[in-house]
Design a protein around this motif. Structure first.
Motif, PDB file in Angstrom:
ATOM      1  N   PRO A  88       0.812  -1.214   0.000  1.00 16.93           N
ATOM      2  CA  PRO A  88       0.000   0.000   0.000  1.00 16.93           C
ATOM      3  C   PRO A  88       0.846   1.265   0.000  1.00 16.93           C
ATOM      4  CG  PRO A  88       0.083  -0.921   2.201  1.00 16.93           C
ATOM      5  CD  PRO A  88       0.822  -1.883   1.314  1.00 16.93           C
ATOM      6  N   GLY A  89       0.193   2.372  -0.336  1.00 20.93           N
ATOM      7  CA  GLY A  89       0.892   3.645  -0.397  1.00 20.93           C
ATOM      8  C   GLY A  89       1.617   3.802  -1.722  1.00 20.93           C
ATOM      9  N   PHE A  90       2.321   4.901  -1.859  1.00 27.14           N
ATOM     10  CA  PHE A  90       2.981   5.289  -3.102  1.00 27.14           C
ATOM     11  C   PHE A  90       4.058   4.278  -3.510  1.00 27.14           C
ATOM     12  CE2 PHE A  90       6.826   8.054  -4.214  1.00 27.14           C
ATOM     13  CZ  PHE A  90       6.640   7.953  -5.583  1.00 27.14           C
ATOM     14  N   HIS A  91       3.644   3.253  -4.276  1.00 25.25           N
ATOM     15  CA  HIS A  91       4.546   2.240  -4.822  1.00 25.25           C
ATOM     16  C   HIS A  91       4.063   1.879  -6.226  1.00 25.25           C
ATOM     17  CE1 HIS A  91       5.327   1.547  -0.428  1.00 25.25           C
ATOM     18  NE2 HIS A  91       6.562   1.563  -0.886  1.00 25.25           N
ATOM     19  N   PRO A  92       4.305   2.767  -7.213  1.00 27.39           N
ATOM     20  CA  PRO A  92       3.767   2.542  -8.555  1.00 27.39           C
ATOM     21  C   PRO A  92       4.710   1.769  -9.468  1.00 27.39           C
ATOM     22  CG  PRO A  92       4.692   4.737  -8.420  1.00 27.39           C
ATOM     23  CD  PRO A  92       4.937   4.076  -7.077  1.00 27.39           C
ATOM     24  N   ASP A  93       4.170   1.353 -10.622  1.00 24.81           N
ATOM     25  CA  ASP A  93       4.953   0.741 -11.701  1.00 24.81           C
ATOM     26  C   ASP A  93       5.725  -0.488 -11.236  1.00 24.81           C
ATOM     27  OD1 ASP A  93       4.139   3.020 -13.206  1.00 24.81           O
ATOM     28  OD2 ASP A  93       5.866   4.138 -12.458  1.00 24.81           O
ATOM     29  N   PRO A  94       5.071  -1.445 -10.552  1.00 24.54           N
ATOM     30  CA  PRO A  94       5.827  -2.575 -10.022  1.00 24.54           C
ATOM     31  C   PRO A  94       6.372  -3.477 -11.122  1.00 24.54           C
ATOM     32  CG  PRO A  94       3.474  -2.994  -9.819  1.00 24.54           C
ATOM     33  CD  PRO A  94       3.620  -1.567 -10.277  1.00 24.54           C
ATOM     34  N   SER A  95       7.566  -4.005 -10.872  1.00 23.83           N
ATOM     35  CA  SER A  95       8.168  -5.021 -11.731  1.00 23.83           C
ATOM     36  C   SER A  95       8.691  -6.129 -10.833  1.00 23.83           C
ATOM     37  CB  SER A  95       9.296  -4.429 -12.566  1.00 23.83           C
ATOM     38  OG  SER A  95       9.933  -5.427 -13.344  1.00 23.83           O
ATOM     39  N   VAL A  96       8.580  -7.376 -11.286  1.00 17.10           N
ATOM     40  CA  VAL A  96       8.850  -8.518 -10.418  1.00 17.10           C
ATOM     41  C   VAL A  96       9.672  -9.568 -11.163  1.00 17.10           C
ATOM     42  CG1 VAL A  96       6.713  -9.728 -11.063  1.00 17.10           C
ATOM     43  CG2 VAL A  96       7.753 -10.168  -8.824  1.00 17.10           C
ATOM     44  N   CYS A  97      10.497 -10.301 -10.427  1.00 14.37           N
ATOM     45  CA  CYS A  97      11.181 -11.473 -10.973  1.00 14.37           C
ATOM     46  C   CYS A  97      11.231 -12.545  -9.897  1.00 14.37           C
ATOM     47  CB  CYS A  97      12.584 -11.130 -11.476  1.00 14.37           C
ATOM     48  SG  CYS A  97      13.791 -10.733 -10.183  1.00 14.37           S
ATOM     49  N   ARG A  98      11.388 -13.792 -10.328  1.00 16.47           N
ATOM     50  CA  ARG A  98      11.482 -14.917  -9.390  1.00 16.47           C
ATOM     51  C   ARG A  98      12.862 -15.540  -9.500  1.00 16.47           C
ATOM     52  NH1 ARG A  98      10.972 -20.460  -9.678  1.00 16.47           N
ATOM     53  NH2 ARG A  98      10.293 -20.401 -11.856  1.00 16.47           N
ATOM     54  N   VAL A  99      13.432 -15.887  -8.342  1.00 15.79           N
ATOM     55  CA  VAL A  99      14.695 -16.621  -8.275  1.00 15.79           C
ATOM     56  C   VAL A  99      14.452 -17.804  -7.342  1.00 15.79           C
ATOM     57  CG1 VAL A  99      17.153 -16.537  -7.767  1.00 15.79           C
ATOM     58  CG2 VAL A  99      15.986 -14.479  -8.595  1.00 15.79           C
ATOM     59  N   GLY A 100      14.240 -18.985  -7.889  1.00 12.79           N
ATOM     60  CA  GLY A 100      13.903 -20.142  -7.071  1.00 12.79           C
ATOM     61  C   GLY A 100      12.570 -19.955  -6.388  1.00 12.79           C
ATOM     62  N   GLU A 101      12.570 -19.986  -5.064  1.00  9.84           N
ATOM     63  CA  GLU A 101      11.344 -19.811  -4.295  1.00  9.84           C
ATOM     64  C   GLU A 101      11.149 -18.364  -3.847  1.00  9.84           C
ATOM     65  OE1 GLU A 101      11.640 -22.527  -1.043  1.00  9.84           O
ATOM     66  OE2 GLU A 101      11.231 -24.300  -2.284  1.00  9.84           O
ATOM     67  N   ASP A 102      12.019 -17.471  -4.280  1.00  8.50           N
ATOM     68  CA  ASP A 102      11.982 -16.090  -3.819  1.00  8.50           C
ATOM     69  C   ASP A 102      11.553 -15.153  -4.944  1.00  8.50           C
ATOM     70  OD1 ASP A 102      13.240 -16.280  -1.020  1.00  8.50           O
ATOM     71  OD2 ASP A 102      14.668 -17.372  -2.274  1.00  8.50           O
ATOM     72  N   GLY A 148       0.721  15.370 -10.754  1.00 10.30           N
ATOM     73  CA  GLY A 148       1.893  14.547 -10.514  1.00 10.30           C
ATOM     74  C   GLY A 148       1.587  13.071 -10.395  1.00 10.30           C
ATOM     75  N   PHE A 149       2.636  12.312 -10.047  1.00 10.14           N
ATOM     76  CA  PHE A 149       2.572  10.855 -10.050  1.00 10.14           C
ATOM     77  C   PHE A 149       2.923  10.228  -8.700  1.00 10.14           C
ATOM     78  CE2 PHE A 149       3.971  12.054 -14.439  1.00 10.14           C
ATOM     79  CZ  PHE A 149       2.757  11.771 -15.060  1.00 10.14           C
ATOM     80  N   THR A 150       3.100  11.046  -7.669  1.00  9.45           N
ATOM     81  CA  THR A 150       3.535  10.520  -6.381  1.00  9.45           C
ATOM     82  C   THR A 150       2.343  10.394  -5.431  1.00  9.45           C
ATOM     83  OG1 THR A 150       4.066  12.733  -5.583  1.00  9.45           O
ATOM     84  CG2 THR A 150       5.817  11.527  -6.696  1.00  9.45           C
ATOM     85  N   GLY A 151       2.619  10.137  -4.166  1.00 10.67           N
ATOM     86  CA  GLY A 151       1.609  10.083  -3.123  1.00 10.67           C
ATOM     87  C   GLY A 151       2.095  10.858  -1.916  1.00 10.67           C
ATOM     88  N   VAL A 152       1.237  10.941  -0.910  1.00 13.27           N
ATOM     89  CA  VAL A 152       1.539  11.750   0.271  1.00 13.27           C
ATOM     90  C   VAL A 152       2.665  11.121   1.098  1.00 13.27           C
ATOM     91  CG1 VAL A 152       0.600  12.362   2.537  1.00 13.27           C
ATOM     92  CG2 VAL A 152      -0.666  12.930   0.462  1.00 13.27           C
ATOM     93  N   TYR A 153       3.570  11.987   1.538  1.00 11.40           N
ATOM     94  CA  TYR A 153       4.620  11.632   2.502  1.00 11.40           C
ATOM     95  C   TYR A 153       4.321  12.314   3.833  1.00 11.40           C
ATOM     96  CZ  TYR A 153       8.269   9.110  -0.052  1.00 11.40           C
ATOM     97  OH  TYR A 153       8.998   8.156  -0.719  1.00 11.40           O
ATOM     98  N   LEU A 154       4.724  11.675   4.916  1.00  8.63           N
ATOM     99  CA  LEU A 154       4.670  12.241   6.260  1.00  8.63           C
ATOM    100  C   LEU A 154       6.113  12.519   6.654  1.00  8.63           C
ATOM    101  CD1 LEU A 154       2.136   9.623   7.596  1.00  8.63           C
ATOM    102  CD2 LEU A 154       1.615  11.932   6.796  1.00  8.63           C
ATOM    103  N   GLY A 155       6.468  13.811   6.758  1.00  6.34           N
ATOM    104  CA  GLY A 155       7.874  14.157   6.860  1.00  6.34           C
ATOM    105  C   GLY A 155       8.238  14.981   8.074  1.00  6.34           C
TER     106      GLY A 155
END
Length: 512
Positions: free
Chosen positions: A9-23, A480-487
């Motif tokens: 959840p939260g500002f984590h866009p454009d995900p890309s994934v790969c698998r290495v064995g069971e991980d 824009g393309f981001t999300g809210v930060y608590l800073g």
């Protein structure tokens, strides 16, 4: 058994994934924030734990003067011959590069810069040893817009074939975010179309050859929530991964807008990472979710659900010799602006002339807001010496849209608490109140539609002190393309602070 979307959840866009064995390893965009490209690990695709960042040095990630929502776009992660590769675009300079590492935690290499005029680059390692780079082109001169591809020497970054236009999508705007796969002897080219807003979608084509011609899936789009009333919107920009049992899954971005009476839907948490199963039709096309639709609750199917190790403590301190992985800076930090050593057990910020309204690098350390309902608080120790010296807590969307509750010194020489809102060109300190001590607790309670701010003396009663609508910090308003930060931040508002601002702890509690 079911899992919950979004899986990150939260500002984590454009995900890309790969698998290495069971991980499984996953990366997302980071735009103007440093370090760049957070990397996550999972053993079940549902529970993700951040294990580092791919870009941790200025030599890898130059964000000086980077405008909001520029910087790092759409990374792709792949694993080949014992190495992880992450390729992306730094839009500040409009250049593509990739880094590699033998361990996903890093260290990651210095950048390799191919001559590749595009965004959203992806790598594909074919069975015959060839490596292809694919990306979105059409930004210069008369070059047609669409998806371009070439063969690349992965050691040097040099192209070893001509760059070719291979597909222009199905007619939706902004054909982008391509990934190339080889499944059962066929090459599949999956892209995003429709723009990364409410018309977002995923489409796919296939060919017997890596350069096409590509045949469009007659059932496109294979993922989209456009023109629906779903609580999840703007689904798109997907990546596929196959499990050891042969099943397929997709990660992709989506948003969860909040309906605001009389002003429509707004989303302020940013574009988030979602997960859905993939099946294959009788004629060999992938089908994401329920014919392109997904839900907040999904069946786990054959996923090897693992123990959830992603929880973090509600209250974090600054006792370690480095910041936790959840923390980021705005652009490249200045070493003289922050320290975990000058006052052990505290995060010390030395406010510079740069403010949150600027596109420089302020003395700022923030983390993503990941839940609609949460409570945030911090203990600040600060004795401002000169007028304008200020430190506090911000809810930050970008340099033109943010709220602050802070301790400062006024023109009369007195110390005071202020609450301020910056909404575009409108800027106002809405509340101020005299405050005697140096130590103060600053905080906020977040609801889906509103932030309510408060302050308290240590061991004292809290006092409500201002509020602000979440919708005014949403993408629909702020852009824009981001999300809210608590800073946590400090600034001298045009001059360097003489007084340091120290934060002893930071609390983030959520219940949704």
């Amino acid at each position: 058994m079911q899992y919950s979307n979004p899986v990150i959840p939260g500002f984590h866009p454009d995900p890309s994934v790969c698998r290495v064995g069971e991980d499984f390893y996953l990366v997302t965009s980071s735009f103007e924030y440093f370090p760049g490209v957070p990397i996550f690990h999972s053993q079940d695709l549902v529970h993700w734990k951040q294990i580092g960042h791919c870009l941790t040095r200025q030599s890898q990630l130059d964000l000086e003067g980077c405008r909001s929502s520029m910087g790092i776009y759409a990374p792709t992660i792949r694993f080949h011959n014992g190495r992880f590769y992450m390729i992306t675009t730094n839009v500040k300079m409009f250049r593509n590069f990739y880094v590699w590492a033998e361990s996903p935690e890093g260290p990651w290499s210095e950048p390799i810069w191919p001559e590749w005029p595009s965004v959203d680059p992806s790598l594909f390692f074919d069975e015959d040893g060839r490596v292809y780079i694919t990306g979105t082109g059409g930004f210069f001169g008369d070059e047609p817009k669409g998806i371009y591809q070439a063969e690349i020497d992965i050691a040097s970054g040099k192209l070893v074939s001509e760059r070719r236009l291979v597909w222009q999508g199905t007619g939706g705007k902004s054909a982008e975010g391509p990934h190339l796969y080889r499944v059962n002897g066929q090459y599949y080219l999956m892209i995003a179309e429709g723009g990364t807003e409410y018309g977002h979608m995923v489409t796919i084509a296939r060919s017997a050859l890596p350069y096409g011609p590509f045949e469009s899936n007659p059932a496109n789009p294979i993922l989209s929530h456009r023109s629906t009333g779903s609580s999840i919107q703007a689904t798109g920009h997907a990546d596929l991964v196959q499990l050891e049992d042969g099943s397929w899954w997709a990660v992709f971005l989506g948003i969860r807008p909040v309906s605001v009476p009389f002003s429509g839907r707004h989303h302020h948490l940013g574009r988030e990472t979602f997960l859905a199963p993939v099946t294959w039709s009788a004629d060999g096309w992938p089908v994401i979710g329920d014919n392109g639709k997904i839900a907040e609750k999904m069946d786990v199917g054959t996923l090897p659900i693992a123990l959830d190790e992603t929880a973090t403590p509600d209250v974090g301190d600054f006792n370690a010799n480095q910041l936790g992985l959840e923390w980021n800076f705005l652009r490249n930090p200045r070493d003289e602006d922050w320290s975990l050593e000058s006052r052990p057990g505290w995060l010390t910020l030395h406010g510079s002339e740069v403010t949150l309204n600027d596109t420089g690098s302020p003395a700022f350390v923030g983390r993503r807001q990941q839940h609609f309902k949460c409570s945030v608080a911090t203990l600040l120790s600060f004795d401002p010496v000169h007028e304008g010296e200020e430190a506090g807590l911000t809810v930050f969307m970008n340099n033109r849209f943010h709220y602050e509750i802070a301790l400062t010194r006024g023109g009369d020489g007195g110390r005071k608490v202020i609450f301020r809102r910056r909404i575009g060109s409108l800027w106002r300190v809405e509340l101020e109140e005299a405050y005697e001590g140096n130590d103060i607790i600053l905080g906020l309670d977040a609801e889906p539609a509103q932030y309510t701010f408060f302050f308290a003396a240590p061991n004292g009663e809290r006092k409500s002190f201002g509020s602000g609508e979440c919708s005014l910090l949403s993408t629909e308003v702020a852009g824009g393309f981001t999300g809210v930060y608590l800073g946590l931040y400090a600034t001298g508002n045009g001059k360097r602070c003489e007084a340091p601002a120290s934060f002893n702890w930071f609390q983030y509690k959520h219940n949704s």
